[in-house]
Design an enzyme around this catalytic site. Structure first.
Site, PDB file in Angstrom:
ATOM      1  N   ASP A 171      -7.976  -5.412   0.032  1.00  0.00           N
ATOM      2  CA  ASP A 171      -8.402  -6.313  -1.052  1.00  0.00           C
ATOM      3  C   ASP A 171      -8.042  -7.764  -0.790  1.00  0.00           C
ATOM      4  O   ASP A 171      -8.571  -8.663  -1.433  1.00  0.00           O
ATOM      5  CB  ASP A 171      -7.776  -5.854  -2.380  1.00  0.00           C
TER       6      ASP A 171
ATOM      7  N   HIS B 245       0.866  -1.191   0.000  1.00  0.00           N
ATOM      8  CA  HIS B 245       0.000   0.000   0.000  1.00  0.00           C
ATOM      9  C   HIS B 245       0.890   1.225   0.000  1.00  0.00           C
ATOM     10  O   HIS B 245       1.945   1.246   0.645  1.00  0.00           O
ATOM     11  CB  HIS B 245      -0.901   0.011   1.240  1.00  0.00           C
TER      12      HIS B 245
HETATM   13  C1  SDX Z   1      -6.173  -0.059  -2.985  1.00  0.00           C
HETATM   14  O1  SDX Z   1      -4.236   4.427  -2.175  1.00  0.00           O
HETATM   15  C2  SDX Z   1      -5.257   3.852  -1.562  1.00  0.00           C
HETATM   16  O2  SDX Z   1      -5.684   4.253  -0.511  1.00  0.00           O
HETATM   17  C3  SDX Z   1      -5.835   2.650  -2.310  1.00  0.00           C
HETATM   18  C4  SDX Z   1      -6.885   1.858  -1.547  1.00  0.00           C
HETATM   19  C5  SDX Z   1      -8.152   2.670  -1.330  1.00  0.00           C
HETATM   20  O3  SDX Z   1      -8.885   2.350  -0.380  1.00  0.00           O
HETATM   21  O4  SDX Z   1      -8.459   3.549  -2.174  1.00  0.00           O
HETATM   22  O5  SDX Z   1      -6.379   1.458  -0.286  1.00  0.00           O
HETATM   23  C6  SDX Z   1      -7.325   0.614  -2.334  1.00  0.00           C
HETATM   24  O6  SDX Z   1      -5.892   0.242  -4.119  1.00  0.00           O
HETATM   25  C7  SDX Z   1      -5.361  -1.063  -2.211  1.00  0.00           C
HETATM   26  C8  SDX Z   1      -4.149  -1.619  -3.039  1.00  0.00           C
HETATM   27  C9  SDX Z   1      -4.673  -2.739  -3.928  1.00  0.00           C
HETATM   28  N1  SDX Z   1      -3.598  -3.144  -4.896  1.00  0.00           N
HETATM   29  C10 SDX Z   1      -2.959  -4.305  -4.765  1.00  0.00           C
HETATM   30  O7  SDX Z   1      -3.106  -5.072  -3.826  1.00  0.00           O
HETATM   31  C11 SDX Z   1      -2.007  -4.606  -5.930  1.00  0.00           C
HETATM   32  C12 SDX Z   1      -0.651  -5.106  -5.408  1.00  0.00           C
HETATM   33  N2  SDX Z   1       0.036  -4.009  -4.733  1.00  0.00           N
HETATM   34  C13 SDX Z   1       0.902  -3.166  -5.466  1.00  0.00           C
HETATM   35  O8  SDX Z   1       0.817  -3.108  -6.813  1.00  0.00           O
HETATM   36  C14 SDX Z   1       1.459  -1.970  -4.713  1.00  0.00           C
HETATM   37  O9  SDX Z   1       1.753  -2.374  -3.459  1.00  0.00           O
HETATM   38  C15 SDX Z   1       0.599  -0.731  -4.659  1.00  0.00           C
HETATM   39  C16 SDX Z   1       0.183  -0.282  -6.022  1.00  0.00           C
HETATM   40  C17 SDX Z   1      -0.616  -0.972  -3.815  1.00  0.00           C
HETATM   41  C18 SDX Z   1       1.425   0.394  -4.001  1.00  0.00           C
HETATM   42  O10 SDX Z   1       2.457   0.671  -4.853  1.00  0.00           O
HETATM   43  P1  SDX Z   1       3.557   1.787  -4.467  1.00  0.00           P
HETATM   44  O11 SDX Z   1       3.205   2.491  -3.208  1.00  0.00           O
HETATM   45  O12 SDX Z   1       3.832   2.611  -5.685  1.00  0.00           O
HETATM   46  O13 SDX Z   1       4.802   0.908  -4.096  1.00  0.00           O
HETATM   47  P2  SDX Z   1       5.943   0.477  -5.096  1.00  0.00           P
HETATM   48  O14 SDX Z   1       5.332  -0.050  -6.360  1.00  0.00           O
HETATM   49  O15 SDX Z   1       6.910   1.607  -5.181  1.00  0.00           O
HETATM   50  O16 SDX Z   1       6.578  -0.754  -4.307  1.00  0.00           O
HETATM   51  C19 SDX Z   1       7.609  -0.547  -3.353  1.00  0.00           C
HETATM   52  C20 SDX Z   1       8.418  -1.840  -3.405  1.00  0.00           C
HETATM   53  C21 SDX Z   1       8.875  -2.210  -4.822  1.00  0.00           C
HETATM   54  O17 SDX Z   1      10.034  -3.014  -4.674  1.00  0.00           O
HETATM   55  P3  SDX Z   1      11.512  -2.289  -4.812  1.00  0.00           P
HETATM   56  O18 SDX Z   1      11.503  -1.492  -6.077  1.00  0.00           O
HETATM   57  O19 SDX Z   1      11.646  -1.440  -3.555  1.00  0.00           O
HETATM   58  O20 SDX Z   1      12.490  -3.436  -4.824  1.00  0.00           O
HETATM   59  O21 SDX Z   1       7.596  -2.951  -2.980  1.00  0.00           O
HETATM   60  C22 SDX Z   1       7.446  -3.866  -4.066  1.00  0.00           C
HETATM   61  C23 SDX Z   1       7.794  -3.127  -5.340  1.00  0.00           C
HETATM   62  O22 SDX Z   1       8.267  -4.025  -6.329  1.00  0.00           O
HETATM   63  N3  SDX Z   1       6.028  -4.274  -4.045  1.00  0.00           N
HETATM   64  C24 SDX Z   1       5.604  -5.532  -4.208  1.00  0.00           C
HETATM   65  C25 SDX Z   1       4.207  -5.467  -4.056  1.00  0.00           C
HETATM   66  N4  SDX Z   1       3.841  -4.193  -3.827  1.00  0.00           N
HETATM   67  C26 SDX Z   1       4.975  -3.467  -3.827  1.00  0.00           C
HETATM   68  N5  SDX Z   1       6.260  -6.688  -4.464  1.00  0.00           N
HETATM   69  C27 SDX Z   1       5.496  -7.802  -4.557  1.00  0.00           C
HETATM   70  N6  SDX Z   1       4.138  -7.821  -4.416  1.00  0.00           N
HETATM   71  C28 SDX Z   1       3.464  -6.680  -4.170  1.00  0.00           C
HETATM   72  N7  SDX Z   1       2.150  -6.682  -4.026  1.00  0.00           N
END
Ligand code: SDX
Length: 428
Positions: free
Chosen positions: A374, A317
């Protein structure tokens, strides 16, 4: 005493720029850099807005480090399952919980506004069997602007109130009709004798003519109160979440003076993405793909592999770098409903194994990746006999009061301007 300002120094030429620090009632303060480009000839740069506040707001507060979520100051744990979703809608839109009479009047008005114009219903016919309900909901919500050209004088509080309540009332009907249209069954009209959440389940499940499924003993399979209460709490948990991607989209469209209902339809579009509200549907696909606890380690390894675009849906998140308090509420709901709704224990066991493996793995711990809302909603929705393609539409129904409350706040903010960020140009 130190001035409440922040100074930026350009080390290339020694120029310094001083900006006011503005403190909120809670959470991080902000540095007002709105004159930075005029002062320095440069832009700030923040793809994805990880360090950027787009507005000030009184609606929702999140503390991502301490797993705290508040709607208008009320902790989510005191609202979900304890106040009706409609009372929470009233709270988000009006800023206070309704008294008994206001609550009853609001409920009655929502029931009577839950119907769709017959012309709008004909839109569903244009969409093919199998159309994803989110595509249909986005189209139907955009089309509401063609039917409701009135009540847009925001100086008139009565009109403003009607415009907000209409979209909250109609969203479950649009969602249920979008689903039934996608499977080719006749549409069910709202029943004014049923409360908001029960009415939604009724419009999903009823047979043509409005009767419920007939059982071998000659009775009908009525909707259980425990099902209504569970879904009502789920709607509340989804109701608002400060400036997330879809709310930012609603605000951006609102800033151009577009019709409020097209702003909401743009929120539906943004929410559908699998990185956002579309994740709940993908979580179920993933749990089914994992299929057995023995496959969990290989999925965890895939999620950690930087060369593999695969991500663990329902994890991570932008704001919560600790547990998502909504996920905790849903976990509690799962435990309550396990027996009563006969939750799919195999899916629950796989979800628990994924969570256990991830929470004990440095890759996830170092990045603050915890289960988000989710991750847990799908098992309960499945037990409520909600089809997986309706998971994100459920999110839309829950989030609509938050979107329209945020849109209203934008329209009433004298500081609001059209959203128009700049760029770093790297072309020829
Ligand atoms: C919602 O914003 C809100 O409030 C949203 C929400 C709402 O109520 O409106 O809460 C609802 O959208 C919840 C999120 C649902 N999405 C998912 O579950 C999809 C999987 N999660 C990700 O795609 C991700 O975690 C996000 C999109 C939710 C957040 O992305 P960020 O904040 O841009 O984080 P990032 O992509 O910069 O990740 C940071 C690191 C990265 O690794 P490094 O580059 O540091 O090595 O964490 C890793 C990412 O690769 N990472 C994950 C991961 N999520 C982040 N690695 C594996 N699996 C994951 N799910």
């Amino acid at each position: 005493m130190a001035k409440n300002t922040f100074t930026l120094t350009d080390n290339r030429n020694g120029n310094s720029y001083e900006y006011n620090v503005i403190d909120g009632t809670r959470g991080p303060s902000v540095v007002d850099i709105s004159t930075f480009y005029k002062d320095s000839g440069m832009f700030t740069y923040d793809p994805g807005y990880t360090s950027t506040a787009s507005c000030d707001s009184k609606i929702t507060f999140i503390d991502g480090e301490n797993s705290e979520l508040r709607y208008r100051g009320y902790d989510i744990g005191d609202l979900a399952g304890k106040k009706s979703f409609l009372d929470v809608c009233y709270l988000l839109m009006r800023g206070e919980l309704p008294g008994k009479e206001a609550s009853e009047n609001f409920d009655l008005e929502i029931r009577h506004r839950s119907f769709l114009n017959e012309g709008l219903i004909r839109i569903f016919d244009a969409l093919p069997d199998g159309a994803h309900p989110m595509a249909t909901m986005g189209a139907a919500t955009m089309a509401l602007a063609a039917f409701y050209k009135d009540h847009l004088n925001l100086e008139d509080d009565k009109q403003f109130k009607i415009m907000r309540r209409r979209i909250v009332a109609k969203m479950p009907t649009i969602a249920a009709m979008a689903y039934r249209n996608s499977i080719g069954t006749p549409l069910i009209y709202p029943d004014v004798n049923r409360y908001f959440t029960e009415n939604f389940l009724y419009m999903l499940r009823a047979y043509p003519g409005g009767t419920m499924k007939r059982l071998p003993d000659g009775t009908n399979e009525e909707i259980k109160q425990i099902e209504v209460d569970a879904l009502d709490a789920i709607f509340t948990l989804h109701a608002d979440h400060e400036q997330n991607a879809s709310t930012t989209t609603v605000r951006n469209v609102g800033s151009t003076e577009a019709h409020p209902y097209v702003a909401i339809s743009s929120g539906i579009a943004a929410l559908w993405g699998s990185a956002h509200g579309g994740a709940n549907e993908k979580v179920m696909d993933q749990l089914k793909m994992i299929g057995d606890i023995k496959n969990v380690p290989s999925f965890i390894a895939k999620a950690k592999d930087r060369n593999d675009p695969f991500r663990l849906m329902g994890f991570g998140h932008r704001v919560y770098k600790n547990r998502d308090p909504r996920a905790e509420c849903l976990k509690g709901l799962q435990d309550q409903l396990k027996e009563a709704l006969n939750l799919d224990s195999k899916l629950l066991d796989i979800a628990a194994a994924v969570e256990e493996a991830a929470l004990n793995d440095d890759y996830f711990k170092d990045r603050g990746l915890y289960p988000n809302i989710d991750f847990y909603s799908g098992v309960i929705l499945t037990a409520l006999k909600i089809p997986v393609e309706m998971f994100t539409p459920i999110f839309v129904i829950g989030r609509t009061p938050g979107w329209i409350a945020q849109w209203s706040e934008l329209k009433q903010d004298p500081k609001s301007k059209i959203a128009r960020p700049r760029q770093l140009y790297t072309g020829n």
